[in-house]
Every structure is written in structure tokens, then in C-alpha cells.
Scaffold this active site. Sequence first.
Site, short mmCIF file in Angstrom:
data_model
loop_
_atom_site.label_atom_id
_atom_site.label_comp_id
_atom_site.label_asym_id
_atom_site.label_seq_id
_atom_site.Cartn_x
_atom_site.Cartn_y
_atom_site.Cartn_z
N SER A 1 -6.71 4.05 -4.66
CA SER A 1 -6.91 3.71 -3.25
C SER A 1 -5.69 3.00 -2.70
CB SER A 1 -8.13 2.79 -3.10
OG SER A 1 -7.86 1.51 -3.65
N ASP A 2 -5.56 3.05 -1.39
CA ASP A 2 -4.63 2.14 -0.74
C ASP A 2 -5.27 0.75 -0.78
OD1 ASP A 2 -2.48 1.11 0.65
OD2 ASP A 2 -2.48 2.71 2.14
N TRP A 3 -4.44 -0.27 -0.66
CA TRP A 3 -4.89 -1.65 -0.82
C TRP A 3 -5.79 -2.05 0.35
CZ3 TRP A 3 -2.25 0.33 -4.34
CH2 TRP A 3 -1.77 -0.36 -5.46
N LEU B 1 0.84 -1.16 0.00
CA LEU B 1 0.00 0.00 0.00
C LEU B 1 0.87 1.21 0.00
CD1 LEU B 1 -0.51 -0.42 3.68
CD2 LEU B 1 -1.32 -2.15 2.12
#
Length: 756
Positions: free
Chosen positions: A284-286, A14
Site C-alpha cells: 500500500s501507499d502510506w 509514499l
Amino acid sequence: MIDRPRGFAIAILLLGAAMPLAAQQAPALAPTPAAAATSAADASEARARALAIVAEMTLDEKLLLVHGLFPPKTKADPHGELIQSAGHVPPIPRLGIPIVRESDASLGVANQIEQRKGDTATALPSGLATAATFDPEIARAGGAMIGAEARAKRFNVLLAGGVNLTRDPWNGRNFEYLGEDPLLAGRMAGAAIAGVQSNRIVSTVKHFALNAQETGRMVLDARIDEAALRESDLLAFEIAIETGRPGSVMCAYNKVNGDWACENPHLLTDVLRKDWGYEGWVMSDWGGVHSTVKAANAGLDQQSGQELDHAMYFGAPLAQAVASGKVPMARLDDMVARILTGLIANGVLDALMPEAAQPIDYDAHADVAQRDAEAGIVLLRNEGGVLPLAATAKRIVLIGGHADVGVLSGGGSSQVRSVGGAPVEIPLTEGAAASFARVTWHASSPLKAIRAMAPEAEVTYVDGTDPVAAAKAAAGADVAIVFATQWTTEAEDADSLSLPHDQDALIAAVAKANRDTVVVLETGGPVLMPWLDKVPAVIEAWYPGQRGGEAIANILFGAVNPSGHLPITFPAAASQAPRPMPVGRDVLAGAAEAAANADAGSAVSPVSFKVDYIEGSDVGYRWYEKTRRTPAFPFGYGLSYSDFAYRNLKVTGGATLTVSVDVTNTGAKAGADVPQLYVGHGDTPMRLAGFRRVTLGPGETQRVVFVAEPRVVADYDVALPGWRIAGGAYRVAVSHDAADRSLSAIATLTPRIMRP
């Protein structure tokens, strides 16, 4: 703590993203510093080309680009297109859109748990080490090196550019980032991003925004008022985006003032797009997506690592939302156009990736990492001139820290499997980071490097597990060097600011046995030093990277004059920080207990909690000045084997604050110094408004000129909205660190307002 699904060890990949800054829409306010006009024109051309491609796309093709996957583990890949890494987005060959391959890359091309067997890369020192150089050119060189390796390995998007400010000294990811000051962090991140993207690949900037602790990062609600957020964390992002023009911005896991960061219309639309004119895409972040309609309409353009989310929100649900009109087709077109704009502006659509991995000059790249480490190591204490070590020392003992074989690195998505292998690698058996992190050392032996520096000396090593044996070895040596370590990682905050595993007792025992004891700290951030007054010399080496052993040896023996300055305050006690421990641990522990006691199949309400950032924009050294607390070592602090004097201060006010000063090396050894400009108005804490790294020979003088960053001098006025410099008298100081006020003056500034 939030644990990661064991099946998704890579899940941590991320990190952040951002894109070229477009022409900024200026209200009837004076402009803030922006990217060059040619950059705005280039972004406009990229956007026009992107829109032309979007006009040719089918709905299915548009949907293909707005969500990313982990590369599947399959043998049905005859052309080697799928690379196990952070993620990928499939190509659309008929439109010339290539496959997008993403890798974590804050400190090097990551391969955390060796999902790509045998693939190694060059490991930079930690982000704090790079920030400690106070040199954007060093940051840019590191970014360019990482970008070159990524391209050679066939990646075209790097999840780099971490610029979250350090608000708490115990944050597990502090080591990845660039310290507590928005000007320093923004400039350094922007330079690193520009270096990455010089290889015709995209870098992100991350994590947008206020991702300031790891405890409960997936559920917490970060609370702060608008002006304070603009003057601190958002200012760091704004400067990084202006200077680096990243292709993508990565939104954070947490909520900000009640809305998830990845579906926060104020952050993603009002600030990023409208105020800053950003034309790249938001990924997005993961595992950071929570909805379809709200997220898309708020400004999220791409769902990353969709396997970690509760649903594939930007697949069929997005198609249904577009069909029903809940998400306008124009918004989907904009999402796709922003992704393409970021790729086009950075050459990804035109720079064909190699069909196979390319050779890499790892020796040259290790030189880049070593230069970074040497410039970022901070000399904290040197009583009696114990350092540099004399060539006449005949018996030197190294104690602890696995200094016989290597140097420590941090854990998580930034973990690099470095060239030379991992001489020590300890799997985790519990905790939120267990599925994707290991306690790892890089194969750069301080023992070997010190023996090379002192070939006539007897240099020995003891592991430090027995303080009595260590003290005995130290008593028989001319010099004892204790290597003290603190491992930190993504997904977990430090339990304490004290060194773990009774290392404080070890240092005290060694110092009692040998008055010439040197402590080398390899830590992820500040640590407490109860033994400080008993030890004549201390250096902060951070996580020093690929050639950390050689860099440490060069500093110890004076082959390199130390020049690092702290990018983060070192507290004298944990109670000095705004929060002495991570917020929410009790909430999460209670939730875990409730889940364990719940009947099988019964639902447990999701847990959340608020983190109130009471310090507002007074982050780090500003908090210490505001509360009149004296830290162990202030922001900006760093000693040298030379001395530097500041003289002949000149201050010019008016519409722009300009400050000049003579910097003289009064020592007998060439070295580098970092004069720092601080500005304050009224009773507010002084703020870093400029800095410059200068290298001077013995007796040499250089005139250094600062033009103060106007947004640092200003306050954010939500009523405008925009930046306001009040007219009147401002305190000005050119300083060796944030606590130094020995050279100061008063400047008179005229009133000024600037757009947000």
C-alpha cells in the site's frame, strides 16, 4: 487539501512498487511483448522457493511480513539495524529472511526533512527531465546509481518507479513522473527500475493507478472507462513491469471507479495478476489502507506505514479474519509468498547487506546526474541564434532564481538532501505539504559555472526582487539571463500555471531593457509564457539536480548541444487543458469549513468527490489533436544547435508495422536527435508508437528502424477482452514532435488480436 499528521512528517514516504513478471497466461490470442523466457523461469524458481519458506512459517511469522512500520526512534538499537526512513519490516532470522529497509528514491535516496542527520545523497534531475532525454539508457544509469547508493546506505527496497501519466499540467507531482505518453513513460520507468534492481535490491512501480492529482488524493474517486484506462495509464504500468520486472507494485491513495485502489479487485487481481501474470507483491501507499477483509481478498499483500492508517488492518484483525475464514489461509500464504518472491527474485535474501554504511563515489555519481540533466534540458526558443552564448560576451548579468547559489528542486517524498548541502531552504508554514516538505535548492551555482565558462567576462548577479533594478542591470549587459522558478510539491497542486511572485513582470522588464535576454526555466512542469514573443531564447531546465548549474552553463555556452524533447505538452492557456484547475477544491474547502464549525466531539461525514477523466485515453498531445487546439509547445518538441532532416521513409505493413527512415545531421555541430513514430487509424488522434535517440556528427546519416508497439497501434476491446488491431489503412508519420506531419505515409495492416 488533505493534511498529513504533524507527528508523521516522514509520512510522505509514499511511492510505488512492483515485481518480476511471471509467465503470462495466454488465452487463445496472440501474445503481447513479454519478458524473456529466462526471466519467467527465474520468477517461477523464486516463487517455488518462496512457497517452501512459507510452509515452514508460523502464523505469527506470516503476519509479521504483511505489515510495515516506521522505524521507531529509539536508542535501544546496539547493532544499528533501525534506520530512520520510509519504513521497515522486521527480520525472521531462523528462515533467513532479513530486515527490510525501505527508502523513498524516485530522484535519489531521500532524506526529506533530515531525519538522518548529515546523510546526503546524489540528486538526479526531476523525472520530467529524465523523460525529456527519450533515452532508456540514461534512465537505467540513473536507477543503477540510486540503487548503488541505497545499498551502500543499507536499504534493500526503494519506493521508486513513478509512472503515473500527466493528465493535468498543474499536478504537483508531475515533476516526479515521466510525462503524458504511456509508451515513453513505461519504457523509461522500466529502464530505471531495472537499473535500481541491478544492485540486488527491490524497486517498486507506483502509484497503481490513476493517481493523477494531489488535491483530495486521499478521498477522490477517479472515473474512466475500461478501454480508455487500458490504453493509457494501465499501458504505462504494463510496459514498465514488462521491461523493469519490479519486485513490488505500490497501489494508490485514490479510488478508481468506486473502489479504493488498495482494495480494488479489478486492478489488483483481474488486471495485475490474471492478465499480466504478475508474481510480486502489492504494497500500500502510506496511509492508503481502508479495510482488512476486502483489501486482502482484493489483492493487497502488505500494509505499509501502518501508523498512518486508521487501524493496523493487517495485524490482529487479519489474524481474526483468517481464523474466521473471511480471509482464507491460502490467501495469507499467497500474500507472504508474493513478498518473498519479490525479495528472492531480486537477490535480497541472498545478498547480505553491509553491517555499516559503505563509501560512495559521489563525484562519479554526480557525473551521472549531470549527463541526465544535460540530455534532458529542452531548448524551446532560439531566435536569431542568441544561443549558444558567444565567448566574446564581456558583460553577462544573471537575474533571479537564487542562481548565485544553486538550482531548485521539487518537494515531497522524492526530495533528496544532496551532496554539498542546501544553500537555500525555506520551511513551509501552511498547506498539506508543510509537515514533510521544504522549498530547497541544490548547491550547484549557475553563477559559478558560468564564470568558469567565461573567465574573461564580467558576470554579475541581481536577485530580481526589484524589476526596475533588474532592468537597469540588464540594460548595461551584453546578455541578460533570467532564472525563473516554479516550486511544486507532493500533496499540493499548483495554484496557477503562471510563474509565481510576479516573475512574468520581471522577465518583461528585463526583455524590454535588453533584446538579448535568455530565460532559463526551473519548473515542475509547463508554465504560461506571456512574454514569449519578446524573448529570443528560452530553455526548460526542469529541476536539474545535483549538477544542474554546470549542466545549464554547458548548454548556454554550447559545450553541450541541447537535445531534450518535451515529454509533456506546454499549453498556450490554462483553458486548453481538459481541466483548467484541480477538481474538488470547492468540496474540500466546504468540508474544512464544516469541520471548523462543528461542535466539539461531533462527527463530520468524510468528504469525497469524483474526477471524471473525460479525455479518456486521449491524454496530453492526443487531447490537443482531438480538440484541434494549438499548444505553446507540443509533446516531443525540442530544438538543437544543429538541424536534422528525415528522408527516405519506408513503411511495411501486414502483421507488424515496421518503419525506417534516414536521419541526417545537416548542421555544423555534432548533436543528438529523437525521431518519433506516430500512428493513427480512422479519425483517432495519432499515438506515439516508437522513438529513438540518435547521436550524429555534422553531415552524418543513420538509418533508423522502428517496430511499432502493437498495443499502441491497437484499441482495447472489452468484449474480447483484449487488444484488437483492425485491418486496413493506418496513418504513419515520422516526426520531430507530436504536431509535425511533414513526413507521412499510409500502411495497410492485417487484423490481429492480443490477450489483455
